[in-house]
Design a protein around this motif. Sequence first.
Motif, mmCIF file in Angstrom:
data_model
loop_
_atom_site.group_PDB
_atom_site.id
_atom_site.type_symbol
_atom_site.label_atom_id
_atom_site.label_comp_id
_atom_site.label_asym_id
_atom_site.label_seq_id
_atom_site.Cartn_x
_atom_site.Cartn_y
_atom_site.Cartn_z
ATOM 1 N N VAL A 164 0.816 -1.217 0.000
ATOM 2 C CA VAL A 164 0.000 0.000 0.000
ATOM 3 C C VAL A 164 0.850 1.269 0.000
ATOM 4 N N PHE A 165 2.163 1.156 0.257
ATOM 5 C CA PHE A 165 3.051 2.314 0.264
ATOM 6 C C PHE A 165 3.785 2.404 -1.067
ATOM 7 N N ASP A 166 3.783 3.584 -1.674
ATOM 8 C CA ASP A 166 4.524 3.772 -2.924
ATOM 9 C C ASP A 166 6.027 3.944 -2.683
ATOM 10 N N PHE A 167 6.380 4.828 -1.745
ATOM 11 C CA PHE A 167 7.791 5.091 -1.466
ATOM 12 C C PHE A 167 8.009 5.112 0.057
ATOM 13 N N PRO A 168 7.923 3.947 0.703
ATOM 14 C CA PRO A 168 8.055 3.931 2.162
ATOM 15 C C PRO A 168 9.480 4.232 2.613
ATOM 16 N N LYS A 169 9.603 5.027 3.694
ATOM 17 C CA LYS A 169 10.915 5.254 4.297
ATOM 18 C C LYS A 169 11.332 3.971 5.031
ATOM 19 N N PRO A 170 12.603 3.625 5.023
ATOM 20 C CA PRO A 170 13.052 2.434 5.755
ATOM 21 C C PRO A 170 12.959 2.655 7.261
ATOM 22 N N VAL A 171 12.236 1.791 7.958
ATOM 23 C CA VAL A 171 12.074 1.947 9.406
ATOM 24 C C VAL A 171 13.428 1.913 10.100
ATOM 25 N N GLY A 172 14.298 1.006 9.671
ATOM 26 C CA GLY A 172 15.607 0.884 10.305
ATOM 27 C C GLY A 172 16.435 2.148 10.193
ATOM 28 N N LEU A 173 16.361 2.815 9.041
ATOM 29 C CA LEU A 173 17.127 4.046 8.838
ATOM 30 C C LEU A 173 16.622 5.163 9.741
ATOM 31 N N ILE A 174 15.289 5.312 9.823
ATOM 32 C CA ILE A 174 14.706 6.346 10.696
ATOM 33 C C ILE A 174 15.024 6.037 12.156
ATOM 34 N N GLU A 175 14.944 4.772 12.519
ATOM 35 C CA GLU A 175 15.259 4.378 13.899
ATOM 36 C C GLU A 175 16.704 4.730 14.247
ATOM 37 N N LYS A 176 17.629 4.482 13.320
ATOM 38 C CA LYS A 176 19.037 4.798 13.552
ATOM 39 C C LYS A 176 19.240 6.303 13.701
ATOM 40 N N ALA A 177 18.574 7.095 12.850
ATOM 41 C CA ALA A 177 18.690 8.547 12.926
ATOM 42 C C ALA A 177 18.155 9.073 14.262
ATOM 43 N N VAL A 178 17.026 8.518 14.710
ATOM 44 C CA VAL A 178 16.435 8.941 15.992
ATOM 45 C C VAL A 178 17.360 8.553 17.146
ATOM 46 N N ARG A 179 17.945 7.367 17.061
ATOM 47 C CA ARG A 179 18.854 6.902 18.113
ATOM 48 C C ARG A 179 20.062 7.833 18.243
ATOM 49 N N ILE A 180 20.610 8.264 17.090
ATOM 50 C CA ILE A 180 21.789 9.132 17.091
ATOM 51 C C ILE A 180 21.439 10.558 17.523
ATOM 52 N N GLY A 181 20.288 11.059 17.064
ATOM 53 C CA GLY A 181 19.974 12.473 17.232
ATOM 54 C C GLY A 181 19.099 12.840 18.405
ATOM 55 N N SER A 182 18.767 11.879 19.259
ATOM 56 C CA SER A 182 17.872 12.201 20.382
ATOM 57 C C SER A 182 18.233 11.371 21.604
ATOM 58 N N SER A 183 17.612 11.744 22.732
ATOM 59 C CA SER A 183 17.855 11.053 23.997
ATOM 60 C C SER A 183 16.531 10.618 24.611
ATOM 61 N N ASP A 184 16.632 9.827 25.653
ATOM 62 C CA ASP A 184 15.452 9.348 26.364
ATOM 63 C C ASP A 184 14.586 10.523 26.811
ATOM 64 N N GLY A 185 13.281 10.463 26.517
ATOM 65 C CA GLY A 185 12.345 11.503 26.929
ATOM 66 C C GLY A 185 12.185 12.627 25.933
ATOM 67 N N ASP A 186 12.995 12.654 24.870
ATOM 68 C CA ASP A 186 12.891 13.718 23.865
ATOM 69 C C ASP A 186 11.599 13.599 23.062
ATOM 70 N N LEU A 187 11.178 14.725 22.504
ATOM 71 C CA LEU A 187 10.022 14.777 21.602
ATOM 72 C C LEU A 187 10.536 14.965 20.186
ATOM 73 N N ILE A 188 10.228 14.017 19.316
ATOM 74 C CA ILE A 188 10.686 14.065 17.930
ATOM 75 C C ILE A 188 9.542 14.556 17.059
ATOM 76 N N LEU A 189 9.804 15.575 16.236
ATOM 77 C CA LEU A 189 8.786 16.177 15.371
ATOM 78 C C LEU A 189 9.014 15.756 13.927
ATOM 79 N N ASP A 190 7.938 15.407 13.242
ATOM 80 C CA ASP A 190 8.008 15.068 11.819
ATOM 81 C C ASP A 190 6.845 15.786 11.134
ATOM 82 N N PHE A 191 7.161 16.821 10.361
ATOM 83 C CA PHE A 191 6.124 17.639 9.731
ATOM 84 C C PHE A 191 5.739 17.152 8.339
ATOM 85 N N PHE A 192 6.312 16.031 7.911
ATOM 86 C CA PHE A 192 5.943 15.391 6.640
ATOM 87 C C PHE A 192 5.860 13.898 6.910
#
Length: 243
Positions: A4-32
């Motif tokens: 059902v997804f035409d161009f899905p983002k890789p979950v693993g890649l987003i997870e890695k980016a969140v792991r590197i760029g944030s800490s426990d308790g942070d709020l991550i914003l995604d406007f798209f």
Amino acid sequence: GVKVFDFPKPVGLIEKAVRIGSSDGDLILDFFSGSATTAHAIMKLNKEVSEKRKYLLVQLPESCPEGSEARKAGYTNICELGEERIRRAGDKIKAEFEESNRQIKLGEEPNQLPDIGFRVFALDDSGIERPESGQLVLDVVKSDRTELDIIFEMMLKWGLELTLPVEKSDAAGYPIWSVACNELVCCMSKGLTIEALEAIADMEPRRVLILDSILDDTLKLNAVQIFKHAGERMGCEIELRTV
């Protein structure tokens, strides 16, 4: 099993980016947010590292193309698709936790399920009508709005976070809504009584919201006095609003 997804983002890649760029308790914003991959990745990461990151996703309700697999599966727009993805990702995490807890050894503590809940809001005009000058309106709540619509709108106006728990309860048999363990108590139904107002005052709320359409002059005066006296007992003012 359906694409059902035409161009899905890789979950693993987003997870890695969140792991590197944030800490426990942070709020991550995604406007798209698209199909809500970010929410999926954050819940998955929270499960793996036992942390409590949060997310806020924003997406325009773009229509799923006619004839697409998403449309055939019953999703009219990408927001509906994202909601279902978050729901299913949460269900999968819950099932994995239940399975792991069935296999714990003697003396081990069961794993605690991370927060997989979420709320969905749509931007709209106020649910409360503004009468024209000199116009008498008995009920200012728009006919297509629910009680929760008005409660969440007033939470915003009061500066209360939309993630706070909202529960239905009763006071002396009268149905009420309680926000954050009586930080705000809302009276939205007809049949409000002095006994119910006194029971609400005994709950020691910080704020009380009452629909003006369920009040008569006598009940309104009693409400003002009841919450004034309760505030004096508490040592702080109970803020009363009517709409």
